[in-house]
Design a protein around this motif. Sequence first.
Motif, mmCIF file in Angstrom:
data_model
loop_
_atom_site.group_PDB
_atom_site.id
_atom_site.type_symbol
_atom_site.label_atom_id
_atom_site.label_comp_id
_atom_site.label_asym_id
_atom_site.label_seq_id
_atom_site.Cartn_x
_atom_site.Cartn_y
_atom_site.Cartn_z
ATOM 1 N N GLU A 84 -97.971 -22.643 -28.318
ATOM 2 C CA GLU A 84 -97.454 -23.986 -28.586
ATOM 3 C C GLU A 84 -98.498 -25.103 -28.282
ATOM 4 N N MET A 85 -99.037 -24.465 -26.976
ATOM 5 C CA MET A 85 -99.901 -25.603 -26.345
ATOM 6 C C MET A 85 -101.053 -25.930 -27.163
ATOM 7 N N SER A 86 -101.849 -24.969 -27.752
ATOM 8 C CA SER A 86 -102.980 -25.216 -28.435
ATOM 9 C C SER A 86 -102.693 -25.940 -29.661
ATOM 10 N N ARG A 137 -90.497 -24.071 -19.478
ATOM 11 C CA ARG A 137 -91.616 -23.338 -19.049
ATOM 12 C C ARG A 137 -92.052 -23.943 -17.894
ATOM 13 N N GLU A 196 -106.464 -27.850 -27.286
ATOM 14 C CA GLU A 196 -107.402 -27.364 -26.161
ATOM 15 C C GLU A 196 -107.413 -25.623 -26.340
ATOM 16 N N PRO A 197 -108.452 -25.102 -25.544
ATOM 17 C CA PRO A 197 -108.760 -23.429 -25.741
ATOM 18 C C PRO A 197 -107.367 -22.769 -25.489
ATOM 19 N N GLN A 239 -105.807 -9.542 -16.559
ATOM 20 C CA GLN A 239 -104.372 -9.598 -15.694
ATOM 21 C C GLN A 239 -103.312 -9.702 -16.934
ATOM 22 N N LYS A 292 -104.486 -12.377 -19.397
ATOM 23 C CA LYS A 292 -105.356 -13.377 -19.020
ATOM 24 C C LYS A 292 -106.614 -12.784 -18.010
ATOM 25 N N ILE A 327 -100.427 -27.909 -30.314
ATOM 26 C CA ILE A 327 -100.187 -29.576 -29.809
ATOM 27 C C ILE A 327 -101.323 -30.383 -29.300
ATOM 28 N N ASP A 328 -102.141 -29.525 -28.642
ATOM 29 C CA ASP A 328 -103.301 -30.295 -27.996
ATOM 30 C C ASP A 328 -104.817 -29.813 -28.260
ATOM 31 N N LEU A 364 -91.394 -26.264 -23.658
ATOM 32 C CA LEU A 364 -92.594 -26.757 -22.809
ATOM 33 C C LEU A 364 -91.778 -27.225 -21.472
ATOM 34 N N PHE A 367 -104.655 -20.432 -23.427
ATOM 35 C CA PHE A 367 -104.926 -20.282 -21.916
ATOM 36 C C PHE A 367 -104.849 -18.655 -21.861
ATOM 37 N N ASP A 378 -109.068 -12.565 -15.048
ATOM 38 C CA ASP A 378 -108.927 -13.208 -13.753
ATOM 39 C C ASP A 378 -110.188 -13.588 -13.358
ATOM 40 N N VAL A 379 -110.315 -14.108 -12.314
ATOM 41 C CA VAL A 379 -111.861 -14.605 -11.795
ATOM 42 C C VAL A 379 -112.909 -13.401 -11.786
ATOM 43 N N MET A 405 -99.960 -10.726 -17.963
ATOM 44 C CA MET A 405 -98.914 -11.916 -17.371
ATOM 45 C C MET A 405 -97.620 -11.449 -17.803
#
Lengths: 176, 176
Positions: free
Chosen positions: B102-104, B156, B109-110, B89, B81, B106-107, B153, B112, B83-84, B91
């Motif tokens: 799985e998150m994307s 997690r 969204e971009p 980084q 991922k 389902i929703d 989920l 992570f 970082d700022v 993970m």
Amino acid sequence: MSSIDRIPNIEILGDAVPFVGRIREIIEAIHLFEDFEPEELTGLARFMRCFRAPLGTEIIREGDTGDFMVLLLDGNVEIVKKDVRGGAQIMGNAGPGKTLGEMSLIDGEPRFASCVALDSVTFAVLDRESLSRLIAEEPHIGVKLMMELLMLLNQRLRSVSSQLLDCMEARRSRIR
Amino acid sequence: MSSIDRIPNIEILGDAVPFVGRIREIIEAIHLFEDFEPEELTGLARFMRCFRAPLGTEIIREGDTGDFMVLLLDGNVEIVKKDVRGGAQIMGNAGPGKTLGEMSLIDGEPRFASCVALDSVTFAVLDRESLSRLIAEEPHIGVKLMMELLMLLNQRLRSVSSQLLDCMEARRSRIR
């Protein structure tokens, strides 16, 4: 009998069908269950039960084995978690439209935090037995509900993961 | 066409049915999909496609709109991922049996984080269109899969939430 039925001082208001109007108001405000048609919402409400609890009631207790989730209809709760020294850490408040306890509904693991009524709280409950019946008897509504729960856990996971990264970043810059 | 089909250097191995043996081995090792009967697993595999990607392939790219999840069958990936400060980084790593994205799925969204192949990686993919077809055509398997995703989920979320509390606690004791 679900673990919701073991909470003292709680008033049982029956199934959630008479509360469908209130549930619909809340849903319109918060975009939860927005894929649900009115008749699907009524179908879902038949599998939920409503309760009222006075100020101070621990609706959900950290560490308990819980088998239900809560949809807050009126009133507010405080979300509290014990810290490593046994003190109580306030993690936030939740009001009408918020759902609580989905994690234990799904996996039956001990409750992660407690939820304590900050005033008189009215809420709808879906327990595991009702969720199983819903999926078996109304699979179409069951699938929609599971998709809502997936979206909800997803949003929460994204939010908590971002907070964790921020916290780790802040720790690193402090150590440097 | 799913966004998986836009990744360069990727070899399409067809539907996941020929990989059911390997999927079953993995499942026995990691307790994923353990509620699935063998014929349900084959039913699920008909809705998944398998791919092979060489070392260095970005199977999932942070920020992309993704519509698929990955079940790793062989090989390992690194989860990275930004970082700022725009640095990368690491993970963690993931190997056979781990699910990603799985998150994307389902929703929508971009993504992570990114997942980069650490060696030659074979994986099965379920995209959103196949998930919708699975739920419509094989609702019984669809419900079981959604329940698996909810459990995943959930686990997690519990793990990340605990890490966040630990991090916040460590910051507090440092500030004190």
